[in-house]
Design a protein around this motif. Structure first.
Motif, PDB file in Angstrom:
ATOM      1  N   GLN A  24     -10.272  -3.420 -13.142  1.00  0.00           N
ATOM      2  CA  GLN A  24     -11.038  -3.705 -11.935  1.00  0.00           C
ATOM      3  C   GLN A  24     -12.306  -4.483 -12.276  1.00  0.00           C
ATOM      4  O   GLN A  24     -12.655  -5.446 -11.585  1.00  0.00           O
ATOM      5  CB  GLN A  24     -11.388  -2.407 -11.211  1.00  0.00           C
ATOM      6  CG  GLN A  24     -11.609  -2.653  -9.745  1.00  0.00           C
ATOM      7  CD  GLN A  24     -12.293  -1.494  -9.073  1.00  0.00           C
ATOM      8  OE1 GLN A  24     -12.974  -0.706  -9.721  1.00  0.00           O
ATOM      9  NE2 GLN A  24     -12.114  -1.390  -7.786  1.00  0.00           N
TER      10      GLN A  24
ATOM     11  N   TYR B  62      -7.366   1.288 -15.158  1.00  0.00           N
ATOM     12  CA  TYR B  62      -7.709   0.773 -13.830  1.00  0.00           C
ATOM     13  C   TYR B  62      -9.152   0.295 -13.791  1.00  0.00           C
ATOM     14  O   TYR B  62      -9.453  -0.792 -13.289  1.00  0.00           O
ATOM     15  CB  TYR B  62      -7.461   1.861 -12.793  1.00  0.00           C
ATOM     16  CG  TYR B  62      -8.083   1.596 -11.450  1.00  0.00           C
ATOM     17  CD1 TYR B  62      -7.625   0.571 -10.641  1.00  0.00           C
ATOM     18  CD2 TYR B  62      -9.148   2.371 -10.991  1.00  0.00           C
ATOM     19  CE1 TYR B  62      -8.204   0.320  -9.422  1.00  0.00           C
ATOM     20  CE2 TYR B  62      -9.726   2.139  -9.769  1.00  0.00           C
ATOM     21  CZ  TYR B  62      -9.257   1.106  -8.990  1.00  0.00           C
ATOM     22  OH  TYR B  62      -9.840   0.864  -7.781  1.00  0.00           O
TER      23      TYR B  62
ATOM     24  N   TYR C 176      -7.404   0.057   0.691  1.00  0.00           N
ATOM     25  CA  TYR C 176      -7.709  -0.043  -0.729  1.00  0.00           C
ATOM     26  C   TYR C 176      -8.535   1.129  -1.239  1.00  0.00           C
ATOM     27  O   TYR C 176      -8.448   1.502  -2.394  1.00  0.00           O
ATOM     28  CB  TYR C 176      -8.396  -1.368  -1.046  1.00  0.00           C
ATOM     29  CG  TYR C 176      -9.787  -1.497  -0.516  1.00  0.00           C
ATOM     30  CD1 TYR C 176     -10.876  -1.150  -1.301  1.00  0.00           C
ATOM     31  CD2 TYR C 176     -10.029  -1.963   0.765  1.00  0.00           C
ATOM     32  CE1 TYR C 176     -12.158  -1.267  -0.830  1.00  0.00           C
ATOM     33  CE2 TYR C 176     -11.299  -2.077   1.252  1.00  0.00           C
ATOM     34  CZ  TYR C 176     -12.354  -1.726   0.456  1.00  0.00           C
ATOM     35  OH  TYR C 176     -13.620  -1.824   0.941  1.00  0.00           O
ATOM     36  N   ARG C 177      -9.318   1.735  -0.354  1.00  0.00           N
ATOM     37  CA  ARG C 177     -10.135   2.858  -0.798  1.00  0.00           C
ATOM     38  C   ARG C 177      -9.282   4.041  -1.242  1.00  0.00           C
ATOM     39  O   ARG C 177      -9.614   4.750  -2.177  1.00  0.00           O
ATOM     40  CB  ARG C 177     -11.068   3.306   0.321  1.00  0.00           C
ATOM     41  CG  ARG C 177     -12.355   2.556   0.324  1.00  0.00           C
ATOM     42  CD  ARG C 177     -13.217   2.964   1.492  1.00  0.00           C
ATOM     43  NE  ARG C 177     -13.938   1.809   2.001  1.00  0.00           N
ATOM     44  CZ  ARG C 177     -14.994   1.286   1.404  1.00  0.00           C
ATOM     45  NH1 ARG C 177     -15.446   1.802   0.301  1.00  0.00           N
ATOM     46  NH2 ARG C 177     -15.587   0.224   1.915  1.00  0.00           N
TER      47      ARG C 177
ATOM     48  N   ARG D  73      -9.701  -6.569  -2.236  1.00  0.00           N
ATOM     49  CA  ARG D  73      -9.562  -5.948  -0.917  1.00  0.00           C
ATOM     50  C   ARG D  73      -8.476  -6.608  -0.082  1.00  0.00           C
ATOM     51  O   ARG D  73      -8.669  -6.923   1.079  1.00  0.00           O
ATOM     52  CB  ARG D  73     -10.906  -5.992  -0.179  1.00  0.00           C
ATOM     53  CG  ARG D  73     -11.967  -5.307  -1.000  1.00  0.00           C
ATOM     54  CD  ARG D  73     -13.299  -5.355  -0.353  1.00  0.00           C
ATOM     55  NE  ARG D  73     -14.268  -4.712  -1.239  1.00  0.00           N
ATOM     56  CZ  ARG D  73     -15.526  -4.524  -0.931  1.00  0.00           C
ATOM     57  NH1 ARG D  73     -15.971  -4.891   0.244  1.00  0.00           N
ATOM     58  NH2 ARG D  73     -16.349  -3.950  -1.767  1.00  0.00           N
TER      59      ARG D  73
ATOM     60  N   LEU E  98      -6.283   3.820  -2.504  1.00  0.00           N
ATOM     61  CA  LEU E  98      -5.740   3.466  -3.815  1.00  0.00           C
ATOM     62  C   LEU E  98      -6.772   3.688  -4.903  1.00  0.00           C
ATOM     63  O   LEU E  98      -6.479   4.231  -5.963  1.00  0.00           O
ATOM     64  CB  LEU E  98      -5.302   2.004  -3.812  1.00  0.00           C
ATOM     65  CG  LEU E  98      -4.119   1.665  -2.912  1.00  0.00           C
ATOM     66  CD1 LEU E  98      -3.795   0.191  -3.003  1.00  0.00           C
ATOM     67  CD2 LEU E  98      -2.912   2.492  -3.303  1.00  0.00           C
ATOM     68  N   ASP E  99      -7.985   3.271  -4.607  1.00  0.00           N
ATOM     69  CA  ASP E  99      -9.062   3.431  -5.577  1.00  0.00           C
ATOM     70  C   ASP E  99      -9.240   4.903  -5.936  1.00  0.00           C
ATOM     71  O   ASP E  99      -9.352   5.274  -7.096  1.00  0.00           O
ATOM     72  CB  ASP E  99     -10.358   2.859  -4.990  1.00  0.00           C
ATOM     73  CG  ASP E  99     -11.524   2.987  -5.956  1.00  0.00           C
ATOM     74  OD1 ASP E  99     -11.580   2.187  -6.890  1.00  0.00           O
ATOM     75  OD2 ASP E  99     -12.348   3.897  -5.763  1.00  0.00           O
TER      76      ASP E  99
ATOM     77  N   THR F 299      -7.686  -3.578  -4.862  1.00  0.00           N
ATOM     78  CA  THR F 299      -8.994  -3.023  -4.509  1.00  0.00           C
ATOM     79  C   THR F 299     -10.123  -4.020  -4.769  1.00  0.00           C
ATOM     80  O   THR F 299     -11.040  -4.129  -3.974  1.00  0.00           O
ATOM     81  CB  THR F 299      -9.281  -1.728  -5.293  1.00  0.00           C
ATOM     82  OG1 THR F 299      -9.216  -2.024  -6.679  1.00  0.00           O
ATOM     83  CG2 THR F 299      -8.283  -0.665  -4.964  1.00  0.00           C
TER      84      THR F 299
ATOM     85  N   ILE G 238      -3.118  -2.335  -8.635  1.00  0.00           N
ATOM     86  CA  ILE G 238      -4.093  -1.582  -7.849  1.00  0.00           C
ATOM     87  C   ILE G 238      -5.467  -2.239  -7.946  1.00  0.00           C
ATOM     88  O   ILE G 238      -6.185  -2.363  -6.949  1.00  0.00           O
ATOM     89  CB  ILE G 238      -4.172  -0.113  -8.329  1.00  0.00           C
ATOM     90  CG1 ILE G 238      -2.807   0.551  -8.189  1.00  0.00           C
ATOM     91  CG2 ILE G 238      -5.179   0.661  -7.503  1.00  0.00           C
ATOM     92  CD1 ILE G 238      -2.735   1.918  -8.803  1.00  0.00           C
TER      93      ILE G 238
ATOM     94  N   VAL H 111       0.832  -1.202   0.000  1.00  0.00           N
ATOM     95  CA  VAL H 111       0.000   0.000   0.000  1.00  0.00           C
ATOM     96  C   VAL H 111       0.862   1.245   0.000  1.00  0.00           C
ATOM     97  O   VAL H 111       0.634   2.183  -0.770  1.00  0.00           O
ATOM     98  CB  VAL H 111      -0.924   0.038   1.230  1.00  0.00           C
ATOM     99  CG1 VAL H 111      -1.527   1.418   1.393  1.00  0.00           C
ATOM    100  CG2 VAL H 111      -2.003  -0.978   1.093  1.00  0.00           C
TER     101      VAL H 111
END
Lengths: 574, 353
Positions: free
Chosen positions: A458, A454, A401-402, A396, A404-405, A393, A389, A23
């Motif tokens: 994701q 991303y 992670y939030r 998790r 990073l998001d 995320t 990333i 992180v």
């Protein structure tokens, strides 16, 4: 149920808990990419030459016509483009998505072609077509009507011209959103209305339109944002006409003598407005939940147009003349004729521009090399970063992670030219002196492309049910083996697609590159821009066609790979 | 011997204890069903056993080995377990053969051995002709059997099943219930089976563990759970039952709707409030007061439905309690008519409130 709760937990990577360092490392990288340039931008906007705090930089924005006029122009252009796009894209979206208009797939492909055409290239092509004197359309007009040589039908160097050209390459955004929304409306919803006695028109007005309206509105906002933050088209068309938009103004503030404080002050309103409008768009699309109520949804109802469908096709093709057929024709003609405004005769045909671009003109080869190097590096680094990333995320794996998001999505709100200014300010001074290197361009391109890559990766991760990995773990695989055997193959096509899209996004980027290039670090788009300032439209066309060919090849490759594999079309979620 | 033991297992997310002090011993070769409604903690318990998540408190022992404790959890791949997932989790990019062979390949078995074992299990699960197909080309039932084959072929010490039949349609589900039981009888792996479907649990399980709100409500054979529910939750969740409430009189008697009821077994809690359960079809419906007045409650018919083989009544006692009574189809009492309910003492179960 409980499994979902469990998935929401910070887990451990093997024996050693790697989550914290991972992180921190990612956050540091993202900070370097985003926080640093934005901070410098804010710092410069609010300080004077001596570094003392001041609001003086903002004063001209409200008082000096040299700044207020571009602001008003920008607003006029953005609003007009937004409206024009809606007016064109909504009916076309409906025709393609909900009627039996012939060749709907081809129409879609052509719209995609205008989507991937670099807007500055479109602007140049329209110079070839509609410059007042040399423009091909104006030549034809004079030939047909016998009008005197000083008369013209179109003048692309005008406010209308700028709006028209920007709209040509922005309407696909609205089209895609509207067409997808219309396709997602299950036929049953409309059938339900009909069965309750609603006539076709009533059903359309009360059911279809309200359901598609959020997408249209969101599309307009995107078009507005595009028009507001675009640099290439106004620089090519507005500057010769003698007026500025905000982006060209910001760029001109970096011409000698540079005024970074003012440029930063001009950039902030663009940044703020983008953030606000993207929030608005998110809210509009976020209320979409009512579209997915209910279980199985049927295919959308196709409306039969009867003989009218040929008219519909004609309308679509006429619209597509403007972003695709005419400009491409112009580019091809300009690329292979001595003088593009002269009629197409054997004598007028030539390969001199090809020769010039690839052999005589020294800048091209360096720029080509730079462009491809940057394209490959940005695509590789960008998709790699996005992949890590997205894994963190989507699964998790880490507690933060939030954050990073947020960081991975944030660059979407930074207009490329603003990012260019920020990067310029950030990396021309210690501790990171990168100005004049390819690295600063690389940073810019990775940052600009990160959000799209991303988001794609994701959703690719989300489509792979974690149980697929767990099934492999419980049968004896380590975490890494599970990633290698199961996750990686399932994500491969998504990663390749992300790579391709970063690559083409990078090779066509102009807005940030124009702020950051130096003599040794020119890229193709910058070379095209330079050549345009000197009026070399022939060589530009050669380069432009090369760019388009590469772009189409990569897009086709990406689409093909994306759709390949024996398990295509099945639920990867099991 | 793969005896699985859970000792005071707790899994907490924030303040929420999803699994709340669960202790359970599963003997070698036994098939235990964790049965309960959504969110009762059964899947979390299973995932704790599998090692996908770690307990907040307590420990899990398999054989002599502690596999999970807050201090140390052995990774899933080292537990010699297999699991069948609700989604089947078949790998879409591998053929049936590759899916099934995966676990064996990880165990670095001889190529020929792998082929023979895969062939054998595919024959066993009637999948031999599909070995080169991809999961997407199979029906739901076939996918289910691939998941079974993949889990069984590695000869696990412990087999875990997470709602394995919930994605099948009703007919197939019924068939597969017996299939699961048949395969279990053949292989005798220690098995933990999670489901919310009581019929599934009844068919498959040696022992049923009814869970609610992260705790175990009751453990027993299917018959014990059905015949002697200990709590209102179990009585209602398994098979459906009427719950009668009233003041307790002594260890065997309570008052309900003005009548003294005697309970056949179990002691009524002597805290003033008693509750007992009786199955819908254990209540006898009479048109006239019987000679022996023990456990007879007067009531009125509120609704009746003819269901072919039986009648389903809703009756209301004088205190307003509504009870469901299922009788044979012959007796018919019109709505509004007075009836007498005979509640045989041996069918009345006192509940722990």
């Amino acid at each position: 149920m409980t499994a979902a709760v469990a998935a929401g937990l910070p887990g451990r990577l093997g024996r050693v808990d790697l989550s914290r360092p991972v992180v921190l490392l990612l956050a540091a990288v993202l900070c370097l990419l985003i926080v640093l340039p934005v901070s410098w931008l804010v710092y410069f906007a609010f300080t004077d030459r001596d570094g003392l705090p001041t609001f003086a930089n903002f004063a001209p924005l409200f008082s000096d016509p040299a700044y207020t006029e571009p602001m008003i122009t920008t607003l006029v252009i953005s609003v007009s483009v937004g409206l024009a796009c809606a007016a064109v894209a909504a009916p076309m979206g409906w025709l393609v998505a909900r009627t039996d208009v012939p060749f709907a797939r081809t129409i879609r492909s052509l719209i995609m072609a205008s989507f991937v055409t670099p807007p500055f290239l479109g602007a140049i092509a329209w110079e070839i077509l509609a410059a007042p004197n040399s423009g091909m359309l104006n030549q034809w007009y004079r030939e047909l009507t016998g009008a005197p040589p000083d008369q013209h039908l179109f003048n692309i160097y005008s406010l209308t011209g700028v709006i028209f050209v920007i709209a040509c390459y922005t309407f696909p955004y609205v089209f895609v959103l509207v067409a997808n929304a219309l396709e997602r409306i299950p036929g049953e919803l409309e059938d339900a209305s009909s069965i309750l006695g609603g006539r076709a028109w009533h059903t359309a007005r009360r059911i279809t339109v309200p359901l598609a309206l959020p997408a249209l509105l969101a599309g307009c906002l995107v078009a507005f944002l595009q028009a507001m933050t675009l640099f290439g088209s106004p620089a090519i068309l507005a500057l010769p006409a003698g007026f500025h938009t905000m982006t060209t103004k910001i760029w001109s503030l970096f011409q000698y003598p540079p005024k970074p404080g003012l440029a930063a002050a001009c950039s902030l309103p663009l940044l703020l407005l983008t953030v606000v409008l993207l929030r608005a768009q998110h809210m509009i699309l976020g209320r979409r939940s009512y579209q997915v109520i209910g279980g199985k949804s049927g295919a959308p109802r196709v409306i039969r147009l009867g003989p009218w469908r040929w008219l519909a096709l004609a309308v679509c093709l006429i619209v597509l003349l403007n972003p695709v057929f005419l400009p491409y024709l112009g580019l091809v003609k300009a690329a292979f004729t001595h003088v593009f405004s002269q009629p197409l005769t054997l004598k007028n045909l030539t390969l001199e521009h090809v020769d010039f671009v690839f052999f005589e003109f020294s800048s091209t080869r360096l720029a080509l090399k730079n462009t491809f190097l940057l394209g490959i590096l940005a695509a590789t680094l960008g998709s790699g970063l996005a992949l890590v990333i997205a894994y963190a995320t989507a699964r998790r794996v880490v507690a933060g992670y939030r954050v990073l998001d947020f960081f991975a999505t944030a660059p979407v709100a930074i207009p490329a030219i603003v990012l260019g200014v920020g990067l310029f300010l950030a990396y021309t001074r210690p501790p990171f002196v990168l100005y004049g290197t390819l690295s600063i361009l690389l940073i810019a391109f990775v940052t600009i492309q990160l959000p799209a890559a991303y988001q794609q990766l994701q959703s690719a991760f989300r489509a792979v049910n974690p149980e697929l990995e767990e099934a492999s773990r419980i049968l004896g695989a380590t975490r890494l083996q599970a990633l290698r055997h199961i996750t990686a193959p399932l994500l491969r096509s998504g990663v390749i697609a992300a790579w391709c899209f970063i690559f083409i996004g990078t090779i066509r980027e102009l807005s940030a590159a124009i702020m950051l290039f130096t003599a040794d670090t020119k890229v193709i788009s910058v070379v095209i821009f330079d050549l345009n300032e000197n009026g070399h439209l022939g060589p530009i066309s050669v380069l432009g066609i090369l760019m388009l060919v590469i772009t189409f090849a990569v897009v086709t490759l990406a689409n093909r790979l994306h759709g390949s594999g024996a398990w295509r079309g099945q639920r990867v979620t099991g | 011997m793969a005896r699985v033991a859970l000792r005071n297992l707790v899994k907490r997310y924030g303040d929420l204890a999803v699994v709340d002090r669960i202790s359970l011993d599963i003997d070698h070769g036994q098939l235990v069903c964790l049965l309960g409604p959504s969110g009762c903690g059964k899947t979390t318990t299973l995932r704790l056993i599998a090692g996908f998540i770690e307990p907040t408190e307590g420990e899990i022992q398999v054989g002599e080995r502690v596999v999970s404790s807050p201090a140390r959890a052995i990774e899933p791949q080292l537990r010699n377990m297999s699991m069948i997932f609700q989604s089947y989790a078949l790998w879409p990019h591998m053929t049936v053969m590759e899916n099934v062979a995966y676990g064996l390949r990880l165990r670095k078995l001889d190529r020929d051995v792998i082929r023979d074992k895969v062939r054998a299990i595919l024959n066993m699960t009637k999948l031999a002709e599909f070995e080169d197909r991809y999961p997407a080309d199979l029906s739901g039932g076939q996918q289910q059997r691939v998941a079974l084959a993949r889990a069984l072929v590695v000869e696990p010490e412990t087999l875990l099943l997470d709602e394995p039949l919930s994605n099948l349609d009703a007919n197939l589900r019924e068939e597969m219930r017996f299939e699961v039981r048949r395969l279990h009888d053949q292989y005798r792996y220690t098995t933990v089976y999670v489901t919310h479907d009581q019929a599934e649990a009844m068919t498959a399980a040696d022992r049923i563990v009814v869970m609610n709100k992260g705790r175990i409500e009751q453990t027993g054979t299917p018959e014990e759970i059905y015949r002697r529910p200990r709590s209102e939750f179990v009585a209602r969740f398994i098979g459906g039952a009427n719950i009668l409430r009233g003041p307790s009189l002594d260890a065997r008697h309570m008052r309900f709707s003005g009548v003294v009821l005697r309970c056949g077994d179990a002691e009524i809690a002597l805290n003033g409030h008693a509750a007992l359960s009786i199955r819908h079809h254990d209540i006898r419906l009479l048109g006239a007061p019987p000679s022996s007045a023990e456990n007879v409650v007067p009531a009125k018919v509120a609704r009746q439905v003819f269901l072919g083989g039986m009648r389903d009544y809703l009756v209301e006692t004088h205190d307003g309690t509504q009870l469901r009574v299922v009788t044979s189809a012959e007796h018919s009492f019109a709505p509004g008519s007075a009836v007498w309910l005979h509640l045989p003492p041996e069918s009345c179960r006192a509940l722990v409130s």
